[in-house]
Motif scaffolding. Structure first.
Motif, PDB file in Angstrom:
ATOM      1  N   ALA A   1       0.829  -1.204   0.000  1.00 32.81           N
ATOM      2  CA  ALA A   1       0.000   0.000   0.000  1.00 32.81           C
ATOM      3  C   ALA A   1       0.866   1.257   0.000  1.00 32.81           C
TER       4      ALA A   1
ATOM      5  N   ASP B   1       1.052   4.083  -2.968  1.00 36.50           N
ATOM      6  CA  ASP B   1       0.803   5.497  -2.677  1.00 36.50           C
ATOM      7  C   ASP B   1       1.981   6.359  -3.124  1.00 36.50           C
TER       8      ASP B   1
ATOM      9  N   GLU C   1      -4.068   0.964   3.454  1.00 34.12           N
ATOM     10  CA  GLU C   1      -4.070   2.275   2.800  1.00 34.12           C
ATOM     11  C   GLU C   1      -4.067   3.412   3.811  1.00 34.12           C
TER      12      GLU C   1
ATOM     13  N   ARG D   1      -1.316   6.406   4.146  1.00 29.63           N
ATOM     14  CA  ARG D   1      -1.597   7.843   4.220  1.00 29.63           C
ATOM     15  C   ARG D   1      -0.827   8.502   5.365  1.00 29.63           C
TER      16      ARG D   1
END
Length: 231
Positions: free
Chosen positions: A16, A20, A196, A200
């Motif tokens: 993830a 990103d 995810e 972030r």
């Protein structure tokens, strides 16, 4: 384009994060094998396939990196055993990957990171702050990892930034296995944070201006009901 190396990028949190960062970084996809699958999904990427516990192979792989903006340590194992039931090999294997490999890869890449005033991100755990039943080995490695990042942050102040990310329970393959080891019946991934969301948190540290540093971030499942499911 800036360059990021993400270890453990073939699945879970590491993947993830790679996806990103892949939006605006050239990503070195760290994995023992099967990095090509992730590489194929990213706009700009290449494999960094190496056994992180093989010192000679790691040193050779690191020589290929002259400049690096972001280093994310996401590879790791999570043994879940009592002290009585654990073996010396379990302790050694966990520390080899969760701590020693992190320390050595960081040491090898310090010159490349200093060239860009780069960022080191260690994916730690809530277990880096507390321990409990069957957590001696895993928490032991995560306490040690926190000690490492704290020291590195002080030693490299003004030359690079260091962020320690401490996720709680996250919906990953590791969590599935952990729940089995804990004797849980059934598995509901909606109870946990998503990979995810951890990505972030890493992005927050990456995008922070050079005038500031995100030293530690804790990421926990919110318990909110979203779309009919508990998240």
């Amino acid at each position: 384009m800036k360059t990021a190396l993400v270890t453990g990028a073939s699945r879970g949190i590491g993947r993830a994060i790679a996806e990103d960062l892949g939006r605006d970084h050239h990503v070195l996809v760290g994995a023992t094998r099967d990095a090509s699958e992730v590489v194929a999904t990213l706009p700009s990427a290449e494999p960094f396939e190496v056994d992180l516990t093989d010192a000679a192979a790691l040193a050779q792989a690191a020589t290929q990196i002259e400049s690096l903006d972001v280093l994310v340590h996401s590879a790791g194992v999570c043994p879940w055993e009592t002290v009585e039931g654990s073996s010396l090999s379990t302790w050694r294997e966990a520390f080899e990957l969760n701590v020693f490999a992190v320390a050595e890869l960081t040491r090898l890449l310090l010159p490349a990171l200093r060239r860009t005033t780069g960022l080191v991100v260690a994916i730690n755990s809530g277990s880096g702050f507390h321990s409990g039943e069957k957590a001696a080995v895993y928490s032991g490695t995560k306490f040690a990892l926190r000690a490492f990042t704290d020291a590195l942050r002080v030693e490299e102040k003004g030359r690079l930034r260091v962020t320690s990310v401490h996720p709680g329970r996250v919906d990953t393959d590791m969590q599935v296995q952990l729940q089995k080891d804990m004797g849980a019946t059934g598995y509901d991934g909606s109870l946990y944070a998503t990979p995810e969301s951890v990505a972030r948190a890493v992005r927050l540290a990456v995008d922070m201006g050079e005038d500031a540093s995100v030293d530690e971030i804790s990421v926990r499942p919110s318990g909110l009901v979203l779309g009919g499911a508990v998240r």
